[in-house]
Enzyme design. Structure first.
Site, PDB file in Angstrom:
ATOM      1  N   GLU A 218       0.852  -1.131  -0.075  1.00 32.29           N
ATOM      2  CA  GLU A 218      -0.221  -0.125  -0.056  1.00 32.29           C
ATOM      3  C   GLU A 218       1.507   1.287  -0.114  1.00 32.29           C
ATOM      4  OE1 GLU A 218      -3.456  -0.194   0.071  1.00 32.29           O
ATOM      5  OE2 GLU A 218      -3.484  -2.017   0.571  1.00 32.29           O
ATOM      6  N   CYS A 252      -2.181   9.101   2.229  1.00 34.23           N
ATOM      7  CA  CYS A 252      -1.609   8.786   0.953  1.00 34.23           C
ATOM      8  C   CYS A 252      -2.933   8.886  -0.050  1.00 34.23           C
ATOM      9  CB  CYS A 252      -1.612   6.930   1.660  1.00 34.23           C
ATOM     10  SG  CYS A 252      -3.432   6.598   2.367  1.00 34.23           S
TER      11      CYS A 252
HETATM   12  P1  NAD Z   1       8.084   4.839   4.585  1.00 33.06           P
HETATM   13  O1  NAD Z   1       8.424   4.144   3.747  1.00 33.06           O
HETATM   14  O2  NAD Z   1       9.225   5.539   5.035  1.00 33.06           O
HETATM   15  O3  NAD Z   1       8.386   3.900   6.515  1.00 33.06           O
HETATM   16  C1  NAD Z   1       6.854   2.816   6.532  1.00 33.06           C
HETATM   17  C2  NAD Z   1       7.325   1.602   7.146  1.00 33.06           C
HETATM   18  O4  NAD Z   1       8.673   0.908   6.439  1.00 33.06           O
HETATM   19  C3  NAD Z   1       7.780   2.068   9.129  1.00 33.06           C
HETATM   20  O5  NAD Z   1       7.391   1.352   9.916  1.00 33.06           O
HETATM   21  C4  NAD Z   1       9.192   1.593   9.163  1.00 33.06           C
HETATM   22  O6  NAD Z   1       9.761   1.441   9.746  1.00 33.06           O
HETATM   23  C5  NAD Z   1       9.367   0.645   7.772  1.00 33.06           C
HETATM   24  N1  NAD Z   1      11.553   0.923   7.379  1.00 33.06           N
HETATM   25  C6  NAD Z   1      11.752   1.962   6.701  1.00 33.06           C
HETATM   26  N2  NAD Z   1      13.072   1.107   6.786  1.00 33.06           N
HETATM   27  C7  NAD Z   1      12.445  -0.027   6.281  1.00 33.06           C
HETATM   28  C8  NAD Z   1      13.409  -0.602   5.594  1.00 33.06           C
HETATM   29  N3  NAD Z   1      14.573  -0.591   5.240  1.00 33.06           N
HETATM   30  N4  NAD Z   1      12.587  -2.211   5.292  1.00 33.06           N
HETATM   31  C9  NAD Z   1      11.908  -2.288   5.652  1.00 33.06           C
HETATM   32  N5  NAD Z   1      11.177  -1.411   6.426  1.00 33.06           N
HETATM   33  C10 NAD Z   1      11.365  -0.396   6.758  1.00 33.06           C
HETATM   34  O7  NAD Z   1       6.983   5.591   5.132  1.00 33.06           O
HETATM   35  P2  NAD Z   1       5.944   6.097   5.831  1.00 33.06           P
HETATM   36  O8  NAD Z   1       6.795   8.099   6.314  1.00 33.06           O
HETATM   37  O9  NAD Z   1       5.997   6.730   7.424  1.00 33.06           O
HETATM   38  O10 NAD Z   1       5.011   7.138   5.333  1.00 33.06           O
HETATM   39  C11 NAD Z   1       4.669   7.605   4.132  1.00 33.06           C
HETATM   40  C12 NAD Z   1       4.301   7.093   2.983  1.00 33.06           C
HETATM   41  O11 NAD Z   1       3.163   5.735   3.527  1.00 33.06           O
HETATM   42  C13 NAD Z   1       4.329   7.500   1.801  1.00 33.06           C
HETATM   43  O12 NAD Z   1       4.219   8.324   0.739  1.00 33.06           O
HETATM   44  C14 NAD Z   1       2.380   7.697   1.812  1.00 33.06           C
HETATM   45  O13 NAD Z   1       1.687   7.577   0.364  1.00 33.06           O
HETATM   46  C15 NAD Z   1       2.620   6.100   2.339  1.00 33.06           C
HETATM   47  N6  NAD Z   1       0.527   5.792   3.046  1.00 33.06           N
HETATM   48  C16 NAD Z   1       0.216   5.127   1.647  1.00 33.06           C
HETATM   49  C17 NAD Z   1      -1.113   4.353   2.590  1.00 33.06           C
HETATM   50  C18 NAD Z   1      -1.578   3.202   1.209  1.00 33.06           C
HETATM   51  O14 NAD Z   1      -2.413   2.725   2.186  1.00 33.06           O
HETATM   52  N7  NAD Z   1      -1.363   3.254   0.274  1.00 33.06           N
HETATM   53  C19 NAD Z   1      -1.290   4.810   3.807  1.00 33.06           C
HETATM   54  C20 NAD Z   1      -0.416   5.334   4.007  1.00 33.06           C
HETATM   55  C21 NAD Z   1       0.414   6.417   3.750  1.00 33.06           C
END
Ligand code: NAD
Length: 476
Positions: A218, A252
């Protein structure tokens, strides 16, 4: 990451899988009991969660959190409870003639996959961890959750309460930063759901591929608003302002940029500005308006505006209370509308995820359609207008995860619609029956009758006339 942390994660996964295997087949009542406990956890501690989220953000309205994280999560649980018996029903499937007459039967059974990993972001920290959990549990799975390190207090509360409401072999919450997240995403789960950025999504999928773990991603993207000429610009502006300003644009599905008829740009911008002013007469001392989650994100957004200004954009700040944001030190920023933008600007290259709204103009609506098609497929797409023909033209000529017409974001709140992206905005979906199926294995089961079907079908050597006749029959 310390090896003992990885060992701990692996041991937990083993423990959950063993408990899962030992408990099969598990009654639906057990699944329901887990969903009810997850709902109770969220509901009984809603106020504390909302306070934790506000502290994590700097400021975030308690009422907003009650709606977007607490109620939305409980709602997802209620929806699963109401529909899961229907979702889980075995499906009879037809068999080819004349096998049915001979007593052959085929069915699909939706069975749990096992242990599912849930990796969630900070923007709706509870909803995006416990929302998918409801469907993961409805499908009969166990779950390990790794919430975001950016909303630390909320994640800790989630971990503490989960220990109270669940045994660790049912649901467990693991806290930690990117290293723990990376180790988590490399575990041999039976399925992994990741919500977060497209960049991290790529890493997650790569890690999961080592163990061939199926993933639901997502992700984010640049969800466009296409304003038709027939739109009511005042009403549309208000709705766009609501969607863009909620959670300070850190959604998002937030409208990322707007595409408007060239000669109606002023009206469109005025509609949004008036919408903001009506809902937020002030921003700094207004608890209804959220802060940007971290200094890093705040600086990224400021940089995006400066980059656009430097490359020729016209910058319009919507600051209804004429407040001084320069020394406010609260990571709050007003809505900033960018006119005269182009693809050289980072604001048109990256997902914005904050209160910045670029506006592009078109002479014919097909220019907007072409622009969308030339860029990454977005998570959401919004069309405003009364012209049904134009609306269908826009919808049938573009691709996006989902659509709301004459508003923004709302499709995600329809429990019976699947929610997910496409390509760079994600893969797979949850919510509705699609979510249940995503976290289930559709197991094909065929029951062979007593009669020797292989012989009748010409499959049995020695081959001869019967085989030739059977092949000819199939191809007839
Ligand atoms: P992010 O990708 O920075 O982090 C999300 C998760 O990934 C966190 O739990 C983090 O600990 C983990 N993470 C970080 N580095 C990682 C790695 N190397 N390997 C695996 N996991 C890792 O995202 P964010 O800044 O927390 O959230 C914002 C983003 O999320 C935006 O792009 C937004 O559009 C998206 N988003 C999508 C939805 C959806 O339902 N499609 C909903 C909310 C947010």
């Amino acid at each position: 990451m310390a090896d003992d942390r990885r060992d701990e994660l692996e041991a937990l996964l083993r423990r959950q899988r063993e408990a899962f295997t030992a408990s099969r087949p598990e009654a639906m009542s057990m699944r329901k009991d887990r969903i009810k406990r997850a709902m109770a956890l969220v509901k009984e501690h809603g106020e504390n969660f909302a306070k934790a989220m506000s502290a994590d953000f700097g400021n975030r309205a308690i009422e907003q959190s009650l709606l977007t994280d607490i109620a939305a999560t409980v709602g997802a649980g209620k929806h699963a409870l109401k529909n899961m018996d229907k979702w889980a029903k075995r499906e009879k499937r037809p068999v080819q003639f004349p096998l049915g007459l001979l007593g052959a039967k085929a069915e699909v059974r939706y069975e749990p996959k096992g242990v599912i990993g849930i990796l969630s972001p900070w923007n709706f920290p509870l909803q995006l961890a416990f929302g998918p959990l409801m469907q993961v549990l409805a499908a009969g799975n166990r779950a390990m959750i790794k919430p975001s390190e950016f909303t630390e207090r909320t994640s800790l509360l989630m971990a503490e309460l989960t220990e109270e409401y669940f045994t660790p072999d049912e649901v467990a919450v693991i806290t930690g930063g990117p290293e723990v997240a990376a180790a988590f995403s490399s575990l041999p789960f039976d399925h992994l759901v990741f919500t977060g950025s497209t960049a991290t999504g790529r890493r997650v999928m790569e890690a999961a591929s080592k163990n061939l773990v199926p993933v639901t991603l997502e992700l984010g993207g640049k969800s466009p608003v296409i304003m038709g000429r027939s739109a009511d610009f005042a009403k549309a502006g208000e709705r766009i302002a609501l969607g863009k300003m909620m959670n300070a644009g850190q959604i998002c599905l937030a409208p990322d940029y707007m595409y408007v008829p060239e000669d109606m740009q002023d009206e469109a911008v005025a509609g949004v500005s008036n919408g903001v002013s009506a809902m937020y007469p002030t921003l700094l001392e207004n608890d209804d308006y959220a802060s940007i989650v971290s200094d890093r994100h705040f600086e990224r957004l400021q940089g995006m505006i400066e980059d656009a200004r430097g490359k020729g954009a016209e910058v319009v700040e919507v600051n209804p209370g004429n407040e001084d944001f320069s020394n406010a030190n609260q990571r709050k920023m007003p809505l900033t509308i960018l006119k005269n933008v182009n693809d050289e600007m980072t604001a048109m290259q990256e997902e914005i995820f904050g209160p910045v709204l670029p506006v592009k103009t078109y002479k014919a609506v097909d220019q907007a359609v072409d622009y969308v098609n030339e860029h990454d497929r977005p998570l959401g797409l919004y069309y405003f207008g009364d012209d049904r023909e134009e609306q269908e033209r826009v919808l049938t000529r573009t691709i996006s995860g989902g659509v709301t017409t004459n508003d923004v974001i709302f499709h995600v709140s329809m429990e019976d619609l699947p929610f997910g992206g496409v390509g760079p905005s994600g893969m797979g979906s949850y919510h509705a029956i699609e979510g249940f199926k995503e976290f289930s294995h559709a197991r094909a089961v065929y029951h062979q009758p007593k009669i020797d079907i292989a012989k009748l079908g010409g499959f049995k050597p020695p081959y001869g006339k019967a085989t030739e006749k059977a092949a000819a029959n199939i191809m007839k």
